[in-house]
Structures are given as C-alpha cells and as structure tokens.
Design an enzyme around this catalytic site. Structure first.
Site, PDB file in Angstrom:
ATOM      1  N   ILE A   1      55.193 -30.032   5.560  1.00  0.00           N
ATOM      2  CA  ILE A   1      55.092 -30.348   6.984  1.00  0.00           C
ATOM      3  C   ILE A   1      55.275 -29.038   7.743  1.00  0.00           C
ATOM      4  CG2 ILE A   1      56.238 -31.540   8.900  1.00  0.00           C
ATOM      5  CD1 ILE A   1      56.969 -33.729   6.842  1.00  0.00           C
TER       6      ILE A   1
ATOM      7  N   ASN B   1      39.161 -27.568  -2.695  1.00  0.00           N
ATOM      8  CA  ASN B   1      38.594 -27.327  -1.359  1.00  0.00           C
ATOM      9  C   ASN B   1      38.461 -25.833  -1.083  1.00  0.00           C
ATOM     10  OD1 ASN B   1      37.991 -29.758   0.450  1.00  0.00           O
ATOM     11  ND2 ASN B   1      39.898 -30.366  -0.556  1.00  0.00           N
TER      12      ASN B   1
ATOM     13  N   HIS C   1      42.101 -34.116   5.460  1.00  0.00           N
ATOM     14  CA  HIS C   1      42.908 -35.277   5.071  1.00  0.00           C
ATOM     15  C   HIS C   1      41.996 -36.310   4.412  1.00  0.00           C
ATOM     16  CE1 HIS C   1      46.246 -38.078   5.271  1.00  0.00           C
ATOM     17  NE2 HIS C   1      45.386 -38.988   5.671  1.00  0.00           N
TER      18      HIS C   1
ATOM     19  N   ASP D   1      49.219 -35.327  10.937  1.00  0.00           N
ATOM     20  CA  ASP D   1      47.835 -35.815  10.826  1.00  0.00           C
ATOM     21  C   ASP D   1      47.327 -36.427  12.136  1.00  0.00           C
ATOM     22  OD1 ASP D   1      47.831 -35.079   8.103  1.00  0.00           O
ATOM     23  OD2 ASP D   1      48.640 -37.017   7.499  1.00  0.00           O
TER      24      ASP D   1
ATOM     25  N   ASN E   1      43.120 -28.925   9.295  1.00  0.00           N
ATOM     26  CA  ASN E   1      43.616 -29.604   8.096  1.00  0.00           C
ATOM     27  C   ASN E   1      42.541 -30.555   7.582  1.00  0.00           C
ATOM     28  OD1 ASN E   1      45.577 -30.625   6.169  1.00  0.00           O
ATOM     29  ND2 ASN E   1      45.763 -32.447   7.474  1.00  0.00           N
TER      30      ASN E   1
END
Ligand code: GAR
Length: 216
Positions: A95, A16, A112, A148, A110
């Site tokens: 985390i 990414n 996911h 998340d 973020n």
C-alpha cells in the site's frame, strides 16, 4: 517523439513489466524503462530487468511496518535519481502513501485485475467468481491516496466462464493486462490523457463504438 522515462515498481514475477519491455523493444511504445524497483529481493521481475540491461534496485520493505511514509520516501529518492516521468505499479503488492502520490501527482499508474470499482483489493478473481459476475477484466488507473480508487484510464473486459477457477480467470485477464498497460503508457507519452475530476479524458480517440458483449 520524446521518449518518456518510466520507473516500474514490482513485487513478483513481472509479466506486465516484460510486456512493457517487449513493446518498447518492438517500437510500439515511446518510452524507456529507467529503473525497476522491488520490495522483494527475489522478485523475478528484477531478473527480467537485468536481462535487458535495465537498472534493478531492491528497496527492502523490512522494518518499515507502521512507517510506510519513510519507505515511500526511499522510493521517491530512487525514482528521482533516475529522472522518472511516469511511475507504473506492475504487481507492486504494497500500500503506497501520500508521500509517493504527491511526489508524482497523476503520474503513477496501477494495473488491477478486475473491473474497478468492483473488486478492489486482493484475491479479486476468486471474488468475481464467487459473486457470480458474467464479465470481469482489468483496469489501468491513475493512483490517488485510496486503495484502487483513482481515475480510470482504460479497461478491458473478459467473460467469466462456467467452470472457471481463479487461475483460469486470472490467465484470461492477464493476457489483456499485457495489452492495456502499454496502451495507457503510450497515451500518456503522447500527452493525450487529461484528468478532469474522476474522469480521464483521452484526446483524439476513435469514436466510441456501441458494440456490446453478452455472456452467456
Ligand atoms: C497482475 O495480475 C496485476 O494486475 C496484479 O498482480 C499481478 C502481477 O503480475 N496486481 C494487483 O493485484 C495489484 N493489487 P505480474 O507480476 O506478472 O505482472
């Protein structure tokens, strides 16, 4: 347009990160990667950063078990040192705590590999297959203090096919990750993202299409 400075947090191979770097180099993203930080000294992502003359910093997570806030303080210091406007978590497998979130409110994204709020956490491609969903995908969201759970910016959908393994599904999803992360960053750079409670309103976006997908 002013280029925003991005700090990228990574733990692994960094595909990414590579997609973001490529989009910047090809002029598709008005941003500059100011620093790449990893908790893993051998993360290939650090190597990718060095190849592109980007500062690559290892902040070891060892010895910070039960002291996550202290670790996050180190991250904040590094990110500030490089004048970062936006932090992106690109396969960062730790985390994070309120220390980091509050230092960059609505300025941490973020990615996911599932359609949140379904399948948060780890091993999510396997979880999607086992659950029997017909579609999965990926989500870019702002990071809040949950796992998340933050406001969703953009999602891409892919079919789950009969015979998929977690690896084949992950590869199909990853292709879309490489597109939507840069897109979310560009929207941020253009000042087009506004967080209203749980919703992220995107100004100036094309009229929504009511196309739909069916699988099978
Ligand atoms: C990506 O699939 C990303 O969505 C996932 O880790 C992979 C990193 O790949 N992130 C998470 O699962 C976060 N909980 P990359 O290092 O090649 O970008």
């Amino acid at each position: 347009m002013k280029k925003i400075k991005i700090g990228v947090l990574v733990s692994g191979r960094g595909s990414n990160l590579q997609a973001v770097i490529d989009n910047i180099e090809q002029g598709r993203l008005s941003a500059e990667v100011a620093v790449v930080i990893s908790d893993q000294s051998d993360a290939f992502a650090l190597e990718r950063a060095r190849t592109h003359n980007i500062a690559a910093v290892h902040v070891s997570g060892r010895g910070y078990k039960g002291r996550r806030e202290e670790y996050d303080n180190l991250l904040v210091q590094e990110l500030r040192k490089y004048g970062v406007d936006l932090v992106i978590l690109a396969g960062f497998m730790r985390i994070i705590t309120g220390v980091l979130v509050q230092a960059f409110p609505n300025r941490i994204m973020n990615i996911h590999p599932a359609l949140l709020p379904s399948f948060p956490g780890l091993h999510v491609q396997q979880a999607a297959i086992e659950h029997g969903v017909k579609f999965s995908g990926c989500t870019v969201h702002f990071v809040d203090e949950g796992m998340d759970t933050g406001p969703i910016i953009i999602q891409a959908v892919v079919p789950v096919l009969d015979g998929d393994s977690p690896d084949t599904l992950a590869a199909r999803i990853l292709k879309q990750e490489h597109k939507i992360f840069s897109r979310a960053i560009q929207l941020f750079a253009e000042g087009r993202l506004k967080v209203e409670g749980r919703r992220v309103v995107v100004s100036g976006s094309a009229a929504a299409s009511d196309d739909f997908l069916i699988n099978p």
